[in-house]
Design an enzyme around this catalytic site. Structure first.
Site, PDB file in Angstrom:
ATOM      1  N   HIS A   1       3.304  10.535   2.390  1.00  0.00           N
ATOM      2  CA  HIS A   1       2.870  11.581   1.460  1.00  0.00           C
ATOM      3  C   HIS A   1       3.812  12.789   1.479  1.00  0.00           C
ATOM      4  O   HIS A   1       4.170  13.327   0.425  1.00  0.00           O
ATOM      5  CB  HIS A   1       1.455  12.026   1.800  1.00  0.00           C
ATOM      6  CG  HIS A   1       0.446  10.916   1.744  1.00  0.00           C
ATOM      7  ND1 HIS A   1       0.236  10.168   0.608  1.00  0.00           N
ATOM      8  CD2 HIS A   1      -0.397  10.412   2.685  1.00  0.00           C
ATOM      9  CE1 HIS A   1      -0.704   9.262   0.848  1.00  0.00           C
ATOM     10  NE2 HIS A   1      -1.092   9.383   2.109  1.00  0.00           N
TER      11      HIS A   1
ATOM     12  N   HIS B   1       0.827  -1.207   0.000  1.00  0.00           N
ATOM     13  CA  HIS B   1       0.000   0.000   0.000  1.00  0.00           C
ATOM     14  C   HIS B   1       0.861   1.256   0.000  1.00  0.00           C
ATOM     15  O   HIS B   1       0.482   2.268  -0.604  1.00  0.00           O
ATOM     16  CB  HIS B   1      -0.963   0.034   1.187  1.00  0.00           C
ATOM     17  CG  HIS B   1      -1.892   1.205   1.107  1.00  0.00           C
ATOM     18  ND1 HIS B   1      -2.985   1.226   0.268  1.00  0.00           N
ATOM     19  CD2 HIS B   1      -1.844   2.430   1.698  1.00  0.00           C
ATOM     20  CE1 HIS B   1      -3.580   2.404   0.358  1.00  0.00           C
ATOM     21  NE2 HIS B   1      -2.909   3.145   1.223  1.00  0.00           N
TER      22      HIS B   1
END
Length: 314
Positions: free
Chosen positions: A268, A241
């Site tokens: 991120h 993921h």
């Protein structure tokens, strides 16, 4: 067969669900777009009541805490774009307009699987323009504490090498490397779900996050194992993921990347940060285009990305 031409959707595709952080209903429609349009979001229902077109580009990222957000929250932003961007990049879609009626994309099952299935139902078509790539010419690297992310040159393609290292023994330390293509994306990445630790849930709720999280869209990790009755989809679903997220965030380069990405304890913030480092110096990269009918010959183009297309090979 690989294509040197840009691609888009053959027809519109609509998906709906809830936002994983807001908990609110969310719907999107993916629409075909012309050559050199790139990926953009058509945001309706903004705080000011006017529609907005927000380009999917790293320069417009406004937040990276637990998800990636583009646009300004006060005038109209779009949150949790990384799974959709990952599916678009992974399947080799250069041009699309994403209509969205609220501030956050639906989380669906927590992976990119349902985005991929929706795209497959309508299919892809080529556009009348050649594909362009962002070629990494010099290594760039950022570090935050023990975490790092870097991009470096390679002869061809896009390679990812991602490593995670969690204190939680259920997740632990894991590393996976792969060359990205539509086939490898479907097989190794698309189905991997987002995950979170049960001990952090109340803290997330108090901060306004994970209000829509459930066992239907998140792998919940307890002290002694995975809480979801069905367990994991892959033994190393956690690191897969993280690759899915990295593909989606790096798609915000605005072009497919010819280079190698490596991260350790990234996320991120690191994914977007390494793009900023790459674009900080024009000597770090070149924009190239396939010459003639064979992808093996690339020619360098100008310096402006504009609303450039991006894609992986199809």
């Amino acid at each position: 067969m690989r294509s040197n031409n840009q691609t888009t959707l053959k027809a519109a595709a609509t998906l709906s669900g809830v936002g994983v952080h807001s908990g609110n209903p969310a719907a999107i429609t993916l629409r075909p777009a012309p050559a050199n349009h790139g990926i953009a979001f058509h945001r309706t229902g903004t705080p000011l009541g006017n529609d907005r077109i927000i380009k999917a580009h790293h320069a417009l990222v406004s937040a990276t805490e637990l998800c990636t957000v583009i646009g300004d929250v006060e005038t109209g932003a779009v949150a949790t774009i990384e799974h959709l961007m990952s599916a678009l990049f992974g399947l080799g879609i250069d041009n699309a307009l994403v209509e969205i009626d609220g501030p956050e994309l639906p989380i669906l099952d927590g992976s990119a699987k349902l985005f991929v299935e929706a795209i497959d139902r309508v299919g892809l078509t080529t556009c009348g323009a050649p594909r362009r790539w962002l070629k990494v010419l010099r290594p760039v690297r950022i570090e935050v504490g023990r975490a790092f992310a870097e991009l470096r040159p390679i002869d061809r393609g896009f390679r990812l090498d991602v490593e995670i290292d969690f204190d939680n023994p259920v997740i632990g330390r894991s590393r996976k490397a792969m060359d990205l293509s539509p086939a490898s994306y479907r097989r190794e990445v698309a189905d991997a779900r987002t995950f979170g630790m049960m001990k952090d849930v109340e803290r997330y709720w108090k901060a306004g996050f994970a209000l829509g999280a459930s066992l239907e869209n998140t792998v919940a990790v307890g002290e002694n194992g995975v809480v979801n009755p069905e367990g994991l989809r892959f033994p190393d679903e956690f690191v897969r993921h993280k690759i899915l997220d990295a593909v989606g965030d790096l798609a915000l380069a605005g072009l497919p990347i010819q280079g190698a990405y490596r991260s350790y304890c990234g996320g991120h913030r690191m994914n977007v940060g390494v793009l900023s480092a790459l674009f900080s110096d024009r000597a770090n990269y070149a924009i190239v285009e396939a010459a003639g009918s064979r992808q093996g010959t690339l020619v360098e183009l100008g310096t402006s990305l504009g609303l450039a297309a991006f894609a992986a090979d199809v």
